[in-house]
Design a protein around this motif. Sequence first.
Motif, mmCIF file in Angstrom:
data_model
loop_
_atom_site.group_PDB
_atom_site.id
_atom_site.type_symbol
_atom_site.label_atom_id
_atom_site.label_comp_id
_atom_site.label_asym_id
_atom_site.label_seq_id
_atom_site.Cartn_x
_atom_site.Cartn_y
_atom_site.Cartn_z
ATOM 1 N N ARG F 68 -19.954 -54.362 -26.669
ATOM 2 C CA ARG F 68 -18.642 -54.334 -27.307
ATOM 3 C C ARG F 68 -18.405 -55.581 -28.160
ATOM 4 O O ARG F 68 -17.449 -55.641 -28.940
ATOM 5 C CB ARG F 68 -17.552 -54.211 -26.230
ATOM 6 N N ALA F 85 -24.071 -59.148 -38.250
ATOM 7 C CA ALA F 85 -22.889 -58.411 -38.730
ATOM 8 C C ALA F 85 -23.238 -57.439 -39.846
ATOM 9 O O ALA F 85 -22.588 -56.396 -39.997
ATOM 10 C CB ALA F 85 -21.825 -59.399 -39.194
ATOM 11 N N THR F 88 -24.486 -54.098 -37.978
ATOM 12 C CA THR F 88 -23.777 -53.391 -36.909
ATOM 13 C C THR F 88 -22.283 -53.519 -37.113
ATOM 14 O O THR F 88 -21.819 -54.465 -37.748
ATOM 15 C CB THR F 88 -24.147 -53.948 -35.517
ATOM 16 N N LEU F 89 -21.546 -52.573 -36.557
ATOM 17 C CA LEU F 89 -20.089 -52.672 -36.568
ATOM 18 C C LEU F 89 -19.546 -53.246 -35.266
ATOM 19 O O LEU F 89 -18.342 -53.413 -35.117
ATOM 20 C CB LEU F 89 -19.464 -51.287 -36.832
ATOM 21 N N VAL F 90 -20.448 -53.519 -34.325
ATOM 22 C CA VAL F 90 -19.996 -54.241 -33.127
ATOM 23 C C VAL F 90 -19.504 -55.613 -33.575
ATOM 24 O O VAL F 90 -20.195 -56.305 -34.328
ATOM 25 C CB VAL F 90 -21.149 -54.400 -32.120
ATOM 26 N N PRO F 91 -18.303 -56.004 -33.148
ATOM 27 C CA PRO F 91 -17.770 -57.301 -33.602
ATOM 28 C C PRO F 91 -18.695 -58.454 -33.246
ATOM 29 O O PRO F 91 -19.148 -58.568 -32.106
ATOM 30 C CB PRO F 91 -16.439 -57.425 -32.843
ATOM 31 N N VAL F 92 -18.965 -59.283 -34.261
ATOM 32 C CA VAL F 92 -19.801 -60.465 -34.071
ATOM 33 C C VAL F 92 -18.905 -61.701 -34.051
ATOM 34 O O VAL F 92 -18.012 -61.846 -34.888
ATOM 35 C CB VAL F 92 -20.845 -60.589 -35.192
ATOM 36 N N LEU F 93 -19.160 -62.578 -33.079
ATOM 37 C CA LEU F 93 -18.399 -63.819 -32.933
ATOM 38 C C LEU F 93 -19.363 -64.980 -33.107
ATOM 39 O O LEU F 93 -20.280 -65.161 -32.297
ATOM 40 C CB LEU F 93 -17.728 -63.883 -31.549
ATOM 41 N N VAL F 120 -17.527 -61.907 -39.986
ATOM 42 C CA VAL F 120 -17.938 -62.617 -38.767
ATOM 43 C C VAL F 120 -16.742 -63.442 -38.319
ATOM 44 O O VAL F 120 -16.194 -64.213 -39.102
ATOM 45 C CB VAL F 120 -19.132 -63.556 -39.029
ATOM 46 N N ALA F 121 -16.336 -63.270 -37.072
ATOM 47 C CA ALA F 121 -15.259 -64.092 -36.517
ATOM 48 C C ALA F 121 -15.855 -65.427 -36.108
ATOM 49 O O ALA F 121 -16.758 -65.466 -35.285
ATOM 50 C CB ALA F 121 -14.637 -63.407 -35.309
#
Lengths: 176, 176, 176, 176, 176, 176, 176, 176
Positions: F68, F85, F88-93, F120-121
Amino acid sequence: MPDSALTAGSTPLVGVVMGSASDYDTLAPACEVLAELGIPYEARVVSAHRTPDWLFEYAEQAHARGLRAIIAGAGGAAHLPGMLASKTLVPVLGVPVVATPLNGLDALLSIVQMPGGIPVATFAIGKPGATNAALYAAQLLAAGDAALHDALLNRRRVKAAEALARPLNAPNAIIP
Amino acid sequence: MPDSALTAGSTPLVGVVMGSASDYDTLAPACEVLAELGIPYEARVVSAHRTPDWLFEYAEQAHARGLRAIIAGAGGAAHLPGMLASKTLVPVLGVPVVATPLNGLDALLSIVQMPGGIPVATFAIGKPGATNAALYAAQLLAAGDAALHDALLNRRRVKAAEALARPLNAPNAIIP
Amino acid sequence: MPDSALTAGSTPLVGVVMGSASDYDTLAPACEVLAELGIPYEARVVSAHRTPDWLFEYAEQAHARGLRAIIAGAGGAAHLPGMLASKTLVPVLGVPVVATPLNGLDALLSIVQMPGGIPVATFAIGKPGATNAALYAAQLLAAGDAALHDALLNRRRVKAAEALARPLNAPNAIIP
Amino acid sequence: MPDSALTAGSTPLVGVVMGSASDYDTLAPACEVLAELGIPYEARVVSAHRTPDWLFEYAEQAHARGLRAIIAGAGGAAHLPGMLASKTLVPVLGVPVVATPLNGLDALLSIVQMPGGIPVATFAIGKPGATNAALYAAQLLAAGDAALHDALLNRRRVKAAEALARPLNAPNAIIP
Amino acid sequence: MPDSALTAGSTPLVGVVMGSASDYDTLAPACEVLAELGIPYEARVVSAHRTPDWLFEYAEQAHARGLRAIIAGAGGAAHLPGMLASKTLVPVLGVPVVATPLNGLDALLSIVQMPGGIPVATFAIGKPGATNAALYAAQLLAAGDAALHDALLNRRRVKAAEALARPLNAPNAIIP
Amino acid sequence: MPDSALTAGSTPLVGVVMGSASDYDTLAPACEVLAELGIPYEARVVSAHRTPDWLFEYAEQAHARGLRAIIAGAGGAAHLPGMLASKTLVPVLGVPVVATPLNGLDALLSIVQMPGGIPVATFAIGKPGATNAALYAAQLLAAGDAALHDALLNRRRVKAAEALARPLNAPNAIIP
Amino acid sequence: MPDSALTAGSTPLVGVVMGSASDYDTLAPACEVLAELGIPYEARVVSAHRTPDWLFEYAEQAHARGLRAIIAGAGGAAHLPGMLASKTLVPVLGVPVVATPLNGLDALLSIVQMPGGIPVATFAIGKPGATNAALYAAQLLAAGDAALHDALLNRRRVKAAEALARPLNAPNAIIP
Amino acid sequence: MPDSALTAGSTPLVGVVMGSASDYDTLAPACEVLAELGIPYEARVVSAHRTPDWLFEYAEQAHARGLRAIIAGAGGAAHLPGMLASKTLVPVLGVPVVATPLNGLDALLSIVQMPGGIPVATFAIGKPGATNAALYAAQLLAAGDAALHDALLNRRRVKAAEALARPLNAPNAIIP
């Protein structure tokens, strides 16, 4: 994916790639220098972030396609040169593009600060960097091409003469 | 190479050199101050990167030609002042020029951060630096020239008076 | 105020001043170079912020006292070199000292970015800057002192030879 | 020297000083805020580098003249606020002015990085800093002036209401 | 929430607050200066991010509690001084703390670059800033306290004398 | 390539990846926070430059494997978060790691300055960034997990109380 | 001048030069990589500022001596790579060395920001840059050397495997 | 205070807030992306410094109002994202706005360098950051919304195709 393009016409020795067509304004001097020196090249859009698979494909095929150098321009978090370099042994020449309010400092650091193991040759921010990346690619090719070596020597002589001959708009200027 | 120029006319005491004729816009205030103070000077293009041999020649002959100071302006990876300094004991005064998107910070650091052994006197980025390099050269010459010393003293008095007399466009401004 | 000191013994040609005795660690190379070259100098604490009147007095008397150059080291918001320069035509040579977490960048900008009209010759951050300020002062004095000029020439030759002769701890090193 | 001005008319509580009349564009918001709040002030040119004696005189007389705060704007190697502070206990409020290609970073560091002992209260680069220096001076004066305190409170309320009421040009904007 | 503390004992005139107890090492010089000058103060942990409600409460009660100044130290994304200032007209004095690898530059910019309307007086990064914030608070209080004014004047005289009297470990040092 | 690992044991919801095992010192707080909150995670080495194919594989499978969120730490020319990022569309931090003499500023800019289209967060340089990336991942998961939401709320309460209760080693400290 | 050295023994293909023997600590990884790959190289001290004539001589003879690449490390106002490049068409690879309090940022900008016409390929600050300059030189040579190309390919495979196999000291680490 | 607005019409999932209506130019791309993807959002002015109580109220009610993400743009000493984050567990996405002469570097550091405990996800300076914050918010929502996930996937495909299809104005350009 743009595979078919890879089989097109002349055989380029240098790839000039950039993250976006809007980066061409910065990269144009690279193309102009290569054309001036008669070095076959191709200009392509290869975006690290929007077309990562195409980036990998481009890098993987570079050696077999006969590319001897890849000039890659990118701005901001500029990942294109480094990711190309991670996928090929063809020398990558990175050109930081001014694409954000940070004046290209972000692109410079994103390109030059590569970890040990995967080198990217980095040049100046913006158009001077593009000019120099093309000249450097020509120097690499000149190792086995005496005519190109002479052309580069001659270009330097001409530019030196032009620098000294250009009128200097100063009261006490001395023009040799 | 422009040797013949070295034997030309009046005997300049200060050389104002720059990497490219396009740098003259920044260096002009140096020439204006020298002219204002009646100090013979010459303005020349000397490029560290495009005309390195001419750079060496210029530096090697500076002392014998009677130059007492060399004001050198350059931008980006600004090597001109430091390389001149490495080849002569005539005092070199470096002026960082804004020539890249980094606003002259690159030129400033390239000029000022010289290693111990080869000094370059560095001044502010851009035109104020050019003005000050010329004034500093005048201060050096004033050590043996009381009239020049007085002219410099007087110039300061005039500039101070002008600063205070210039109208201040503020509602409650007090002009002495 | 330390007036009496101004009349003391030998006649220094160079003043080495600093904002605090703790800055001496950085300025020491300046004193060592001056001593090595036999140039009379004095070392003084002159603080722009804590002893502003003494700063003005020092600057006002510098010319009459025979000082030919003032080397001023300061850190942080380094105002000492610029304020000395605003009060005397004796050439001021500024040395940025590392005194804050910003690694001397604050001192460098506070010294070098002088407005047009009041020049300060700025040198590298820290000890190399101190060394070079002293060598530059010597170059100024050498304009009228052939022996000093020769001593400086010789010093450069010695340092060059030392640089080349120093063992290079590399497997394939070539020492000339 | 402009002594006579010191005895002129109304009794200002705040001095707004700047190194050059050309800095007034940046300092104007300070004057406007003081005028809006009915605080008597004066606007003066005081240059650290061109008029150092006048700077000292201004600082030395500030307390006796009844000044309760001095707002000082300067750019580049900005020495004005710090040198005023070294000569008076009247609170000095420094405003970095954009006067060089370094965007005010040089002025900010030259003002804020004062050594322990001589404080300068520093505000933001440019006009917001000028506005805030004036508001801060008003807060200092409000310690003994309930009406001014209320005026400042009211100003904040008005500005908050304006911020929320200003039309937001967004499709889904909600204006309270 | 620590309300009860607000009614405790002596009546502090200055609040020294910090985001974390670990910041006290940086803020200690502020407390020492205040103690030296006999100014009642309190030291508190007030974290903008971990205890935002307590921050608001502290700011809202500051004026009524008789605080005349709030010295606030914070590092990194330093929001404490600005948020206090947004909630009170008591003058806030911000001290950037070195708490990240960026050497306090992040804290400095987070504190000083306040938008027009809500002023924070900013001081140097680290301990010199803490010392100066306390001295500045004292200068504010000295507007209505002649004894404190004299104490500050005297402190400057003592520090100036100490600066000049401290042994200078240089061969040619002159101590007045 | 390490495919088999992808089918191993428990089902992690968060991937904590880093360019080198030596980065784990910086990333450890992320793992500790996830463990403290009972969030299943995996820690992996994924190097953008040395293992680009593995990077792509990891990103391509992330969604299907049930990840996730991906926390990615990298230093220097930090390309890992952005290239993940891009695939994928899974959020990257992204967590900038200090790995070069530039104190993490290079890593910060290489991660945060992503072009529009591929987010990218980004979190703070070093360990605080690792802690916060893990807390942010937990906040994302808490959108559908009331117990986790409560755990996060409680964690904040505990940390606030700890901040206020920690002894403040100041003479006039007030601990609520 | 060290001419005789130029005729010594084996024929190096790569020159590794540095401004001072003390820079060797940073340049050592370049030598180690070249040795590992069996590429003949020489390590030399060539100082732009202390031995400018030797610099010119070295550059002028590089092509005739068979050098195919010159790796040049320098710190501070790093002029060595750019001045070599101005005197030869042999590709120059610049490595910024940390030699001042500015952490190598000065060296990086002094090397990379070359004006259009004279290219220097720049690599990361410090040891990773030295490693990568050597690998890049190898990539240049590999254009005509299939065995070297294979050796470089293999080196990347080994390093990738090592990166993944190195134990990750995390509770939930997964090692493929 | 604008409570009534909180009960208005449609139920936004994302709040787009900014310190001033003048920031909307930078934040507009966030709103456009959200609208394009059909995600209900609201755009509001919430000023950390001018309307701190409204900021707290907005943050305190965000979870109960059903907000799943808050995009907060701010410039200079940008405290809005961090203070929102200190008051809610709804994920905050910070966008640095260029509002001062420092080109957004101040805003970036003020937003990203949060201390451990209170995370803010930070995006690029200016419009690309606004675009990406909206896309990231969409990615968060897509965890429970397959249609949104597909829409995001499709958007990437379209943007990649557009990037490659856009005419490249180079002589030797190859458009796939």
